[in-house]
Motif scaffolding. Structure first.
Motif, short mmCIF file in Angstrom:
data_model
loop_
_atom_site.label_atom_id
_atom_site.label_comp_id
_atom_site.label_asym_id
_atom_site.label_seq_id
_atom_site.Cartn_x
_atom_site.Cartn_y
_atom_site.Cartn_z
N VAL A 1 -5.34 1.85 -8.87
CA VAL A 1 -5.60 1.56 -7.45
C VAL A 1 -5.11 0.14 -7.17
O VAL A 1 -5.47 -0.81 -7.86
CB VAL A 1 -7.10 1.67 -7.11
N LEU A 2 -4.28 0.02 -6.15
CA LEU A 2 -3.78 -1.29 -5.71
C LEU A 2 -4.50 -1.69 -4.44
O LEU A 2 -4.59 -0.90 -3.50
CB LEU A 2 -2.27 -1.20 -5.47
N ILE A 3 -5.03 -2.90 -4.44
CA ILE A 3 -5.65 -3.45 -3.22
C ILE A 3 -4.80 -4.62 -2.75
O ILE A 3 -4.59 -5.59 -3.48
CB ILE A 3 -7.09 -3.93 -3.46
N ASN A 4 -4.32 -4.53 -1.53
CA ASN A 4 -3.53 -5.59 -0.92
C ASN A 4 -4.45 -6.46 -0.08
O ASN A 4 -4.88 -6.06 1.00
CB ASN A 4 -2.41 -4.99 -0.06
N ALA B 1 0.04 6.04 -7.02
CA ALA B 1 -1.22 5.32 -7.13
C ALA B 1 -1.93 5.35 -5.78
O ALA B 1 -1.38 5.79 -4.78
CB ALA B 1 -0.97 3.88 -7.57
N GLU B 2 -3.16 4.87 -5.77
CA GLU B 2 -3.88 4.73 -4.51
C GLU B 2 -3.68 3.32 -3.99
O GLU B 2 -3.62 2.36 -4.77
CB GLU B 2 -5.37 5.00 -4.69
N GLY B 3 -3.54 3.16 -2.69
CA GLY B 3 -3.37 1.85 -2.08
C GLY B 3 -4.39 1.60 -0.99
O GLY B 3 -4.69 2.50 -0.20
N ILE B 4 -4.93 0.38 -0.97
CA ILE B 4 -5.93 0.01 0.04
C ILE B 4 -5.55 -1.34 0.62
O ILE B 4 -5.20 -2.26 -0.11
CB ILE B 4 -7.34 -0.09 -0.59
N VAL C 1 0.84 -1.20 0.00
CA VAL C 1 0.00 0.00 0.00
C VAL C 1 0.87 1.25 0.00
O VAL C 1 0.64 2.19 -0.78
CB VAL C 1 -0.95 -0.01 1.21
N ALA C 2 1.91 1.26 0.84
CA ALA C 2 2.83 2.40 0.86
C ALA C 2 3.59 2.51 -0.46
O ALA C 2 3.85 3.61 -0.96
CB ALA C 2 3.81 2.24 2.03
#
Length: 555
Positions: A527-530, A501-504, A493-494
Motif C-alpha cells: 500500500v502506497l500512501i501519498n 498496489a493500493e494507493g491512498i 496513487v495512480a
C-alpha cells in the motif's frame, strides 16, 4: 560426486544456509539459473525489477536478519547495476555476497558482448572480490566469500564467475560452513584499566552508540554500562535502535541533525565514549571544535577507524561486547549527578518540535506511524528529509529496526531494502519512508512487491521537491532553487494502482490515521500512501557547514 559449476554454486549456497537470493537473469548466468530452477524448493529466488533493487533488497535482508544477504546479476550492465548497492553495503558494514556472471574465459579481455571488469570496478567498495576461471576453485571461493562477508567488521564480497566455469564439471565434496571464532578482547589489561579509571574520574561523561553496536549485538552491554554509571547516551544515524529511544538516558541523534541536548552534552563533556562509530563529518562537523573539553575514548573492531577522523586518547580495538563487559565490571555504580540534572534540563528545554496547526506535517505523520505500530515496525527509508524525520520522530527500541543508507546516502535505497527486510522478517510490519524524489528513482520495485504479495507500506512525504537540497539552497544559497522543484505531473496513487498496489492520497492531518490503519491491515499487497506536505517544510535542527555542532539552527 561430480557436479557442474552451476550445481556447485547451488550446493554451496545450501551449505551456507542461504534460503533467499535476489537477482535478475541474463546470458552469462543461464547455467546458474537453470540450477536454481531445479533447487527452487530449497532456495527462493526473488526476481527484482532492476539489479540495483536486487542489491538493495539483499542489503535490507541482511540488516533486518543479521544473515549474509545474497544477490546475483549477469555480466556487463547487470554487474554494473549492482555497484551502487554494493557501495551502500560497504559504507554501512553490511554482510553481503554479490555474484556476477562473466563471459567465458576464452573471451576475457576481448571487449566481448556484455564484458566488463567488475572486479576492477568494485575493488574499492568490497572487502574482497574474486574472478573464478577454474571450476575446481569455485566451491572454496564461495565458502571463503561468505566467511569474509561476516568476519570482523562485516561488508560486501563480490564473486565474478566465468560462464564456462558454470558448465564445467568437477568433483564436489560438501563441507560445513567455517565457524567464526569469537573475536578476542584485543586490548591489554593495562589499557582497559586505564579506560576504566578515566570513566570513574569523569564528571561529565557522554556515550555515543554507532552502527557497530547493533552489528556486534552489544546493545545489552551498552545499556548495562550506561545504567550503572548514569551516562547520557546519544546515537549516530546507524546506531538508532541499539540503545532504546525511550530510555531516560537517551538524548537522541548527534551531529548535523542531532538534538540540541546531544550536541550541547558533547560540547560540555569531559569524557566522550564512542562505541562502534566512524566519527563521520555528519557527526563531528568542525573537527577542531568537536568535544573541546573532553578526552576521547573510541571502542571499535576496526583499527583503521581509530584516529582516522579525530584524535583519540583511549583507543580500544577489539571485541566490543567483551570490552564493555570488562569496563562495566571494573567501575563503581554511580548515582544521578549534577551532570544528569543539567542534561535533563536541556532535554526539557530543547525538545524536538514542530508547528502544531491544521497543516499536514511530516513530523506528525511519523509520530502517528509510531503510535499506530506500537513502536514495533521495521522502518526503512530513502535519503533526504524523509530519512531525518524518520530518524527523529520514530522511537527505535531494538537493533536492526532502523534500516537506512547512512554512509553513502543512496536515494532509491529504501523500497528495495523494504522488500528484503519484509522477506527476511515476515512477522514484522515493514514501512518505507520515502520522499518523492527518492521514490522516483526505484519505484519500479513496486512491481516486485506486488509480484510476491508483500504487504509493505510506502509512505511518501511528497513536497514536490528535492527537499533536502532545496533546504540547503534556502538556508545557504540565498533561495536560488536550482533544479530542485519536481512538477506535479506524476500521480503516485495512480502509479501504485497501475503496478497492482493500493494507493491512498492524504492531504489533511485528520486523514492520516485512517490511511495508516488501512495500509497496516493489508495482508497480501503493498500500500502506497501519498502524503501531500508543504514544499518548504524543513528538517531542524541543522548545523551549518563548518560550524561546531553546538551552534545549531533550530527554526
Amino acid at each position: 560426486m561430480k557436479l557442474t559449476g552451476a550445481e556447485i554454486f547451488v550446493e554451496c549456497l545450501k551449505e551456507q544456509g542461504v534460503d533467499t537470493i535476489f537477482g535478475f537473469p541474463g546470458g552469462a548466468v543461464l547455467n546458474i539459473y537453470d540450477a536454481l530452477y531445479k533447487a527452487k524448493d530449497d532456495i527462493r529466488h526473488i526476481l527484482t525489477s532492476h539489479e540495483q533493487g536486487a542489491a538493495h533488497a539483499a542489503d535490507g535482508y541482511a540488516r533486518a536478519t543479521g544473515k549474509v544477504g545474497v544477490c546475483i546479476a549477469t555480466s556487463g550492465p547487470g554487474a554494473t547495476n549492482l555497484v551502487t548497492g554494493i557501495a551502500t553495503a560497504y559504507m554501512d558494514s553490511v554482510p553481503m555476497v554479490a555474484f556476477t556472471g562473466q563471459v567465458a574465459t576464452s573471451l576475457l579481455g576481448k571487449d566481448s558482448f556484455q564484458e566488463v571488469d567488475i572486479t576492477g570496478i568494485t575493488m574499492p567498495i568490497t572487502k574482497h572480490n574474486y574472478i573464478v576461471k577454474d571450476v575446481t576453485r569455485l566451491a572454496d571461493i564461495i565458502r571463503e566469500a561468505f566467511y569474509i562477508a561476516k568476519d570482523g567488521r562485516p561488508g560486501p564480497v563480490l564473486v565474478d564467475i566465468c560462464k564456462d566455469v558454470t558448465a564445467a564439471v568437477t568433483e564436489y565434496e560438501p563441507k560445513a560452513p567455517r565457524k567464526h571464532e569469537e573475536a578476542p578482547v584485543g586490548v591489554s589489561k593495562s589499557k582497559l584499566d586505564g579506560a576504566a579509571a578515566a570513566i570513574k574520574e569523569a564528571k561529565r561523561p557522554v556515550l555515543l552508540v554507532g552502527g557497530g553496536v547493533g552489528i556486534a549485538n552489544a546493545g545489552e552491554e551498552v545499556i548495562k554500562l550506561a545504567e550503572k554509571l548514569k551516562i547520557p547516551v546519544s546515537a549516530t544515524l546507524m546506531g538508532l535502535g541499539a540503545f532504546p529511544g525511550t530510555h531516560e538516558l537517551f538524548t537522541g541523534l548527534i551531529g548535523m541533525h542531532g538534538t540540541k541536548t546531544s550536541n550541547l552534552s558533547v560540547s560540555q563533556a569531559d569524557l566522550f565514549i564512542a562505541i562502534g562509530a566512524r566519527f563521520s563529518d555528519r557527526v563531528i562537523s568542525n573537527v577542531n571544535r568537536f568535544a573541546p573539553k573532553a578526552k576521547i575514548m573510541h571502542i571499535d573492531i576496526d583499527p583503521a577507524e581509530i584516529g582516522k577522523n579525530i584524535s583519540v586518547d583511549y583507543p580500544l580495538v577489539g571485541n566490543i561486547k567483551k570490552i564493555l563487559r570488562y569496563l562495566t565490571d571494573n567501575v563503581d555504580e554511580r548515582d544521578y549527578t549534577e551532570w544528569n540534572r543539567q542534561v535533563n534540563e536541556w532535554k526539557a528545554k530543547y525538545p524536538l518540535k514542530y508547528a502544531q496547526d491544521s497543516v499536514l506535517r511530516p513530523q506528525y505523520i511519523m509520530e502517528r506511524i509510531y503510535e499506530l505500530t506500537g513502536g514495533e515496525a521495521l522502518i526503512t527509508t530513502e535519503v533526504g528529509q524523509n530519512q531525518l524525520w524518520a530518524a527523529q520522530f520514530y522511537k527505535y527500541s531494538f537493533p536492526r529496526q532502523f534500516i537506512s543508507s547512512g554512509g553513502l546516502g543512496t536515494m532509491g535505497y529504501g523500497l528495495g531494502a523494504c522488500i528484503g527486510a519484509k522477506l527476511g522478517r515476515p512477522e514484522r510490519k515493514v514501512i518505507n519512508i520515502a520522499g518523492d524524489g527518492s521514490f522516483r528513482m526505484n519505484c519500479n520495485e513496486l512491481a516486485t512487491a506486488v509480484e510476491y504479495k508483500l504487504p509493505v507500506v510506502i509512505a511518501i512525504m511528497n513536497n514536490h521537491a528535492l527537499g533536502m537540497v532545496r533546504q540547503w539552497q534556502n538556508l545557504f544559497y540565498d533561495g536560488r532553487y536550482s533544479s530542485t522543484t519536481i512538477g506535479g505531473g506524476t500521480d503516485f496513487v495512480a502509479l501504485a494502482k497501475a503496478f497492482g498496489a493500493e494507493g491512498i492520497n492524504v492531504c489533511k492531518p485528520e486523514e492520516v490515521d485512517d490511511a495508516l490503519k488501512t495500509a497496516l491491515s493489508s495482508k497480501d499487497r503493498p500500500v502506497l500512501i501519498n502524503f501531500e506536505i508543504d514544499m518548504d517544510e524543513k528538517v531542524f535542527p541543522i548545523v551549518p557547514p563548518g560550524a561546531p555542532i553546538n551552534e545549531l539552527i533550530d527554526e
